[in-house]
Design an enzyme around this catalytic site. Sequence first.
Site, PDB file in Angstrom:
ATOM      1  CG  ASN A  89      -0.163  -0.134   2.329  1.00 45.74           C
ATOM      2  OD1 ASN A  89       0.534   0.818   2.991  1.00 45.74           O
ATOM      3  ND2 ASN A  89      -0.250  -1.129   3.228  1.00 45.74           N
TER       4      ASN A  89
ATOM      5  CE  LYS B  93      -8.716  -4.253  14.023  1.00 45.09           C
ATOM      6  NZ  LYS B  93      -7.787  -4.473  13.016  1.00 45.09           N
TER       7      LYS B  93
ATOM      8  CG  ASP C  12      -6.449  -5.397   5.724  1.00 42.88           C
ATOM      9  OD1 ASP C  12      -6.018  -5.298   7.027  1.00 42.88           O
ATOM     10  OD2 ASP C  12      -6.806  -4.369   5.314  1.00 42.88           O
TER      11      ASP C  12
ATOM     12  CE  LYS D 231       8.538 -11.854 -14.057  1.00 46.25           C
ATOM     13  NZ  LYS D 231       9.488 -11.173 -15.424  1.00 46.25           N
TER      14      LYS D 231
ATOM     15  CE  LYS E  32     -10.710  -0.561  11.506  1.00 44.21           C
ATOM     16  NZ  LYS E  32     -10.129   0.181  10.206  1.00 44.21           N
TER      17      LYS E  32
ATOM     18  CG  PHE F  57      -2.743   4.866  13.534  1.00 46.28           C
ATOM     19  CD1 PHE F  57      -1.911   4.685  14.589  1.00 46.28           C
ATOM     20  CD2 PHE F  57      -2.800   6.186  12.611  1.00 46.28           C
ATOM     21  CE1 PHE F  57      -1.210   5.918  14.943  1.00 46.28           C
ATOM     22  CE2 PHE F  57      -2.161   7.022  12.885  1.00 46.28           C
ATOM     23  CZ  PHE F  57      -1.273   7.044  14.226  1.00 46.28           C
TER      24      PHE F  57
HETATM   25  O1  PMT Z   1       2.513   5.998   6.676  1.00 45.46           O
HETATM   26  P1  PMT Z   1       2.334   7.273   6.267  1.00 45.46           P
HETATM   27  O2  PMT Z   1       2.436   7.821   4.576  1.00 45.46           O
HETATM   28  O3  PMT Z   1       2.747   8.335   6.926  1.00 45.46           O
HETATM   29  O4  PMT Z   1       0.492   7.407   6.200  1.00 45.46           O
HETATM   30  C1  PMT Z   1       0.103   7.170   7.416  1.00 45.46           C
HETATM   31  C2  PMT Z   1      -1.055   5.994   7.601  1.00 45.46           C
HETATM   32  C3  PMT Z   1      -2.268   6.813   6.883  1.00 45.46           C
HETATM   33  C4  PMT Z   1      -0.553   4.795   7.264  1.00 45.46           C
HETATM   34  C5  PMT Z   1      -1.397   5.923   9.263  1.00 45.46           C
HETATM   35  O5  PMT Z   1      -1.920   7.265   9.746  1.00 45.46           O
HETATM   36  C6  PMT Z   1      -2.543   4.980   9.525  1.00 45.46           C
HETATM   37  O6  PMT Z   1      -3.870   5.251   9.290  1.00 45.46           O
HETATM   38  N1  PMT Z   1      -2.181   3.785   9.551  1.00 45.46           N
HETATM   39  C7  PMT Z   1      -2.934   2.641   9.777  1.00 45.46           C
HETATM   40  C8  PMT Z   1      -3.423   1.988   8.679  1.00 45.46           C
HETATM   41  C9  PMT Z   1      -4.193   0.588   8.524  1.00 45.46           C
HETATM   42  O7  PMT Z   1      -3.535  -0.210   8.279  1.00 45.46           O
HETATM   43  O8  PMT Z   1      -5.435   1.074   8.867  1.00 45.46           O
HETATM   44  P2  PMT Z   1      -6.521  -0.011   9.079  1.00 45.46           P
HETATM   45  O9  PMT Z   1      -7.771   0.644   9.440  1.00 45.46           O
HETATM   46  O10 PMT Z   1      -6.402  -1.067   7.703  1.00 45.46           O
HETATM   47  O11 PMT Z   1      -6.009  -0.920  10.521  1.00 45.46           O
HETATM   48  C10 PMT Z   1      -6.449  -0.843  11.532  1.00 45.46           C
HETATM   49  C11 PMT Z   1      -5.346  -0.850  12.460  1.00 45.46           C
HETATM   50  O12 PMT Z   1      -5.076  -2.251  12.550  1.00 45.46           O
HETATM   51  C12 PMT Z   1      -4.019  -0.432  12.448  1.00 45.46           C
HETATM   52  O13 PMT Z   1      -3.470   0.093  13.767  1.00 45.46           O
HETATM   53  C13 PMT Z   1      -3.294  -1.349  11.923  1.00 45.46           C
HETATM   54  O14 PMT Z   1      -1.827  -1.154  12.014  1.00 45.46           O
HETATM   55  C14 PMT Z   1      -3.684  -2.585  12.473  1.00 45.46           C
HETATM   56  N2  PMT Z   1      -3.754  -3.933  11.410  1.00 45.46           N
HETATM   57  C15 PMT Z   1      -4.261  -3.997  10.400  1.00 45.46           C
HETATM   58  C16 PMT Z   1      -4.496  -5.090   9.717  1.00 45.46           C
HETATM   59  C17 PMT Z   1      -3.432  -5.989  10.317  1.00 45.46           C
HETATM   60  N3  PMT Z   1      -3.216  -7.338   9.484  1.00 45.46           N
HETATM   61  N4  PMT Z   1      -2.808  -6.083  11.397  1.00 45.46           N
HETATM   62  C18 PMT Z   1      -2.962  -4.927  12.198  1.00 45.46           C
HETATM   63  O15 PMT Z   1      -2.177  -4.920  13.212  1.00 45.46           O
END
Ligand code: PMT
Length: 399
Positions: free
Chosen positions: A210, A341, A279, A289, A337, A323
């Site tokens: 991403n 979580k 995800d 490949k 969330k 986040f």
């Molecule tokens: O890196 P930058 O360019 O500065 O951008 C910042 C950002 C937009 C990436 C950051 O501010 C942000 O939003 N980070 C979380 C991105 C994310 O994966 O969001 P989510 O809503 O999909 O996930 C929710 C939370 O679960 C997050 O804390 C993530 O770290 C966590 N997660 C998600 C999927 C997974 N398999 N394991 C996780 O721990």
Amino acid sequence: MRIALGVGGGIAAYKAAELARLLIQRGHQVQVIMTSGAQEFITPLTFATLTGRKTITGLFSNVSPEATLASAVEHIAVAQENDILLVAPATANIMSHFAHGLADDFLSTLYLAFTGPVVLAPAMNVNMWAHPATQANFETLTKRGHVLVAPPEGFLACGMTGPGRLAEPADIADAVERELNPVSDYADETVLITAGPTEEPVDPVRFLSNRSSGKMGYALAQEALNRGARVILISGPVALTAPRGVDLIQVRTAQEMHDAVFASLDGVTMVIKCAAVSDFQAASVPAEKMKKTTANFSMELEPTVDILAELGRAKGDWVLVGFAAETGNLEQEAKRKLAEKNCDMIVGNLVGTSTTGFGSDENEVVLVTKSGTTEVPRATKREVAERILTEALTLRHAS
Ligand code: PMT
């Protein structure tokens, strides 16, 4: 406070004018010293007008037969009169002079005579920045205790892209103020921060990922470090220089990030999951490949391990901050969330069409806790990080 602002010869010299204005706006007195190179890019009059003080342009520019002792040894007087020496932009040449103690102009002579804190904001071409000689000077100056405001990544005047741009004036001004009034409210904290994207292999040469640049997570790491924390930074692949002093663990996949997080929890008092973890991952990864085909084809994807959810289930006495990157219903999704979580706080930000979030130097977030929502308006990621850490520390003291 009294700030000696050294301006080096580079295209970023024009930004030093904005920096001088900002420092004055914040109530400081600014004495500008320009190198001869800087004077090729911007005039001394600009700084004299902004600061209301004569701009120093050379070691002997003030020396005449009638010179007083003070004006003849002006570099000593400036060294004694000022509380901090700031250099922005700090060119490769200035860093090299400082690192090796060469004193052949006003600024380098002042540096040797100055005994207070020094803040350097480098700016240069990406290859000059990456050169081992510059990096060695960077290390020498950091080890000497100077603060280096790392150059963020971006489009450079030379037409290249990468680290080398001068940091934002507000971030440099913050760094100066932190040096002048150090806050150590995180001195008892060990903060584990995840940052950047993960990459999930599809075959030996392709991956799913991403747009995360790591800027938000690295800003959190820098801010926690400045406030006295021990910082463990677990980072996916990014093009940023990690703040000096963090324990950096570099990972690639969600599984590697998961393993690094759970192996590092001992002694941790706060976990901040800023990484944009993929995800999904490919259900199977071929050893060779995949060949190009003109026909459509499907690929089976399976969910990656949800690190945050696992942390929520395993929750110890550390504060857990997650986040939420959303394209709509920000507060509602952040609240969902928070509960699902088992987090203490969710930092929600809009991504997708937004000009903040992924890749940007700025962000605009909501901080959602069990006791309510706080909006943090658009600001640099550094300022947003400051707000997140302040809120997280309140939660830690309440727990
Ligand atoms: O890196 P930058 O360019 O500065 O951008 C910042 C950002 C937009 C990436 C950051 O501010 C942000 O939003 N980070 C979380 C991105 C994310 O994966 O969001 P989510 O809503 O999909 O996930 C929710 C939370 O679960 C997050 O804390 C993530 O770290 C966590 N997660 C998600 C999927 C997974 N398999 N394991 C996780 O721990």
